[in-house]
Design an enzyme around this catalytic site. Structure first.
Site, mmCIF file in Angstrom:
data_model
loop_
_atom_site.group_PDB
_atom_site.id
_atom_site.type_symbol
_atom_site.label_atom_id
_atom_site.label_comp_id
_atom_site.label_asym_id
_atom_site.label_seq_id
_atom_site.Cartn_x
_atom_site.Cartn_y
_atom_site.Cartn_z
ATOM 1 N N HIS A 38 -49.090 3.565 78.009
ATOM 2 C CA HIS A 38 -49.665 3.736 76.668
ATOM 3 C C HIS A 38 -48.954 4.864 75.953
ATOM 4 O O HIS A 38 -49.491 5.960 75.806
ATOM 5 C CB HIS A 38 -51.166 4.044 76.804
ATOM 6 C CG HIS A 38 -51.934 3.802 75.542
ATOM 7 N ND1 HIS A 38 -51.971 4.691 74.500
ATOM 8 C CD2 HIS A 38 -52.704 2.761 75.165
ATOM 9 C CE1 HIS A 38 -52.745 4.223 73.535
ATOM 10 N NE2 HIS A 38 -53.197 3.043 73.904
ATOM 11 N N ILE A 44 -49.070 8.101 73.633
ATOM 12 C CA ILE A 44 -50.182 8.369 72.712
ATOM 13 C C ILE A 44 -51.469 8.353 73.539
ATOM 14 O O ILE A 44 -51.645 7.479 74.391
ATOM 15 C CB ILE A 44 -50.278 7.274 71.626
ATOM 16 C CG1 ILE A 44 -49.019 7.237 70.764
ATOM 17 C CG2 ILE A 44 -51.509 7.488 70.746
ATOM 18 C CD1 ILE A 44 -48.982 6.026 69.839
ATOM 19 N N GLY A 47 -57.259 5.660 72.430
ATOM 20 C CA GLY A 47 -58.472 5.939 71.673
ATOM 21 C C GLY A 47 -59.721 5.911 72.532
ATOM 22 O O GLY A 47 -60.642 6.702 72.336
ATOM 23 N N VAL A 48 -59.762 4.999 73.512
ATOM 24 C CA VAL A 48 -60.953 4.934 74.365
ATOM 25 C C VAL A 48 -61.137 6.225 75.150
ATOM 26 O O VAL A 48 -62.258 6.616 75.467
ATOM 27 C CB VAL A 48 -60.898 3.726 75.327
ATOM 28 C CG1 VAL A 48 -61.047 2.424 74.559
ATOM 29 C CG2 VAL A 48 -59.640 3.726 76.145
ATOM 30 N N GLU A 52 -64.100 8.875 75.296
ATOM 31 C CA GLU A 52 -64.600 9.404 76.563
ATOM 32 C C GLU A 52 -64.684 10.930 76.516
ATOM 33 O O GLU A 52 -65.642 11.525 77.015
ATOM 34 C CB GLU A 52 -63.685 8.952 77.713
ATOM 35 C CG GLU A 52 -64.020 9.539 79.078
ATOM 36 C CD GLU A 52 -65.379 9.090 79.627
ATOM 37 O OE1 GLU A 52 -65.876 8.046 79.169
ATOM 38 O OE2 GLU A 52 -65.914 9.803 80.492
#
Lengths: 157, 93
Positions: A38, A44, A47-48, A52
């Site tokens: 990723h 980067i 987003g998850v 979290e």
């Protein structure tokens, strides 16, 4: 921060005396296996995992409020906005504010800032449940020490 | 001022996208309206806010699990509204 093992918080910076708001920090590492995929050649923070990080920030605040009597589990993510890319080496300031504490659940507004600028925010809902059988509570208490959570102030033992 | 039932029915309709005209005082939130525990958290949040109370969901769940109460006592809407009225009255007493 070690995102590959879901350690998203480096330190608890402050909890307000009214137990309404918490401030935590997490430094995105330069190296992590997360970035292998990723994305290859263009790392980067997913987003998850930012969500979290905001959830874990809120979790410490809920644990402070209930003095480690019960464990918050993320149940709903609402209105999540990921405003910009977060890159290796960036230091996140994470904040959470309790909007409502019901019977067995908590609603919180959370956000992350980078150099004072908002980069993501969400409304999160947690179920707050009895600790599962096993060693989870002991592990969480151990992690609390690692992230400079003021354990003595928020436990009865 | 709208009744407790009107307020609760509107909350359920908006929160769970259930047609308002299908929600009656006799509706069972779980069995008739199909509301699951996660959606009920949103409903409880909205009810807590609207009435300035804290629905004792943990206590109710424990009573049902222990066989000391039935889900009908708390989740048929006319009964839920009666509980809300009791909590509001206790708050203002």
């Amino acid at each position: 921060m070690r995102p590959e093992v879901f350690k998203m918080i480096d330190r608890v910076v402050s909890i307000d005396p009214g137990l309404e708001t918490i401030h935590c920090q997490g430094l995105v590492p330069h190296e992590s296996s997360i970035f292998d995929g990723h994305f290859p050649g263009h790392p980067i923070m997913p987003g998850v995992l930012l969500i979290e990080a905001m959830a874990q920030t809120t979790g410490w605040l809920v644990l402070a409020r209930n003095r480690f009597d019960k464990m918050p589990f993320l149940a709903t993510v609402k209105e999540a906005k990921l405003r910009t890319f977060v890159l290796p080496g960036q230091n996140l300031d994470l904040y959470s504010h309790i909007q409502h504490e019901g019977s067995g659940f908590v609603v919180a507004h959370t956000k992350a800032l980078l150099d004072g600028k908002p980069i993501c925010n969400a409304e999160l809902v947690f179920r707050v449940l009895p600790w599962p059988e096993g060693k989870m509570k002991d592990v969480v208490l151990k992690v609390a020490g690692h992230v400079e959570f003021p354990v003595a102030d928020f436990t009865d033992a | 001022m709208s009744s407790t039932f009107e307020t609760v029915a509107n909350i359920i309709a908006e929160t769970c996208d259930i047609p308002r005209d299908t929600i009656t005082q006799e509706s069972h939130a779980i069995d008739d309206l199909g509301i699951d525990s996660l959606d009920f958290l949103d409903i409880a949040f909205a009810i807590d806010k609207a009435f300035g109370i804290k629905l004792p969901l943990e206590q109710w769940t424990q009573e049902v699990n222990d066989g000391k109460a039935t889900t009908e006592q708390y989740f048929v809407l006319k009964n839920l509204c009666a509980r809300i009225d009791e909590l509001v009255a206790a708050k203002t007493a």
